[in-house]
Design an enzyme around this catalytic site. Structure first.
Site, PDB file in Angstrom:
ATOM      1  N   HIS A 116      -4.261   2.026   7.784  1.00  0.00           N
ATOM      2  CA  HIS A 116      -2.878   2.517   7.713  1.00  0.00           C
ATOM      3  C   HIS A 116      -2.734   3.555   6.598  1.00  0.00           C
ATOM      4  CE1 HIS A 116       1.614   1.822   7.932  1.00  0.00           C
ATOM      5  NE2 HIS A 116       1.482   2.428   6.761  1.00  0.00           N
ATOM      6  N   GLU A 117      -3.211   3.224   5.398  1.00  0.00           N
ATOM      7  CA  GLU A 117      -3.043   4.130   4.260  1.00  0.00           C
ATOM      8  C   GLU A 117      -3.905   5.380   4.394  1.00  0.00           C
ATOM      9  OE1 GLU A 117      -0.489   3.701   2.536  1.00  0.00           O
ATOM     10  OE2 GLU A 117      -0.146   1.614   3.052  1.00  0.00           O
TER      11      GLU A 117
ATOM     12  N   CYS B 281       6.072   0.166   7.571  1.00  0.00           N
ATOM     13  CA  CYS B 281       5.702   1.222   6.639  1.00  0.00           C
ATOM     14  C   CYS B 281       6.885   1.549   5.741  1.00  0.00           C
ATOM     15  CB  CYS B 281       5.272   2.469   7.418  1.00  0.00           C
ATOM     16  SG  CYS B 281       4.749   3.853   6.403  1.00  0.00           S
ATOM     17  N   LEU B 282       6.615   1.765   4.459  1.00  0.00           N
ATOM     18  CA  LEU B 282       7.686   2.125   3.532  1.00  0.00           C
ATOM     19  C   LEU B 282       8.350   3.440   3.918  1.00  0.00           C
ATOM     20  CD1 LEU B 282       5.994   1.135   0.145  1.00  0.00           C
ATOM     21  CD2 LEU B 282       7.721  -0.141   1.444  1.00  0.00           C
TER      22      LEU B 282
ATOM     23  N   GLY C 155       0.833  -1.193   0.000  1.00  0.00           N
ATOM     24  CA  GLY C 155       0.000   0.000   0.000  1.00  0.00           C
ATOM     25  C   GLY C 155       0.865   1.240   0.000  1.00  0.00           C
TER      26      GLY C 155
ATOM     27  N   GLN D 153       3.199   9.951   0.897  1.00  0.00           N
ATOM     28  CA  GLN D 153       4.463   9.221   0.995  1.00  0.00           C
ATOM     29  C   GLN D 153       5.374   9.485  -0.195  1.00  0.00           C
ATOM     30  OE1 GLN D 153       2.282   5.374   2.121  1.00  0.00           O
ATOM     31  NE2 GLN D 153       4.304   5.161   3.091  1.00  0.00           N
TER      32      GLN D 153
ATOM     33  N   HIS E 239      -2.436   8.033   6.610  1.00  0.00           N
ATOM     34  CA  HIS E 239      -1.427   8.888   5.958  1.00  0.00           C
ATOM     35  C   HIS E 239      -2.058  10.146   5.377  1.00  0.00           C
ATOM     36  CE1 HIS E 239       2.418   6.833   6.115  1.00  0.00           C
ATOM     37  NE2 HIS E 239       1.872   5.692   5.724  1.00  0.00           N
TER      38      HIS E 239
END
Length: 167
Positions: free
Chosen positions: A133-134, A91-92, A46, A51, A137
């Site tokens: 989570h996404e 997380c990325l 995701g 991000q 953001h």
């Protein structure tokens, strides 16, 4: 399509609130496709537009069968949630950190797809976690804000030690 730079750690863009997308234009579709390429390159499941430094309410998700393939979500919002689950999250944007979080076990999201058509999606378990989570953001919230106290693990030292042993 292009690979974009993933913003990490203390980049202030990760703490800002994203603006709604007024219209799904070719430029927005290109951004969505770039986000997918970036997510795949980084081996993620995701990615949210902040991000990659863009404060737009856009999210891409691909959890294979769990998500029925690729999800491209414009202006997503959670409209219902049920239950609770204890999750493991990474997380990325925080590549060396993992934590336990508490998330709803079932989440329903409404959004527009890449063609501007309304969609309603429901996810359970890991997909519910990913939705939360996404979408967090988009509101400047990162998973570390939701971490169960004492659960954050930093793996940067482990990775450095492994790299030294390989030399």
């Amino acid at each position: 399509m292009a690979i974009r730079v993933i913003r990490t750690e203390e980049d202030p863009v990760l703490r800002k609130i994203s603006k709604p997308v007024k219209e799904v234009t070719p430029k927005i579709i290109t951004l969505i496709d770039d986000m997918l390429d970036t997510m795949y390159e980084a081996m993620g499941v995701g990615l949210a537009a902040p991000q990659v430094g863009i404060l737009k309410r856009l999210v891409v998700i691909d959890m294979g069968e769990l998500s029925n393939g690729v999800l491209k979500l414009v202006n997503p919002e959670i409209i219902d949630q049920e239950g609770e689950q204890l999750c493991e999250e990474g997380c990325l944007s925080f590549p060396d950190r993992w934590a336990q979080t508490r998330r709803p076990n079932r989440v329903t999201v409404k959004a527009l797809d890449e063609n501007g058509n309304p969609v309603t999606l429901t996810g359970e378990g890991d997909l519910a976690k990913c939705f939360c989570h996404e979408l967090d953001h988009l509101d400047g919230i990162v998973f570390l804000d939701k971490a169960v106290p004492g659960s954050v693990v930093n793996t940067a030292g482990v990775r450095r030690a492994q790299n030294r042993r390989r030399r």
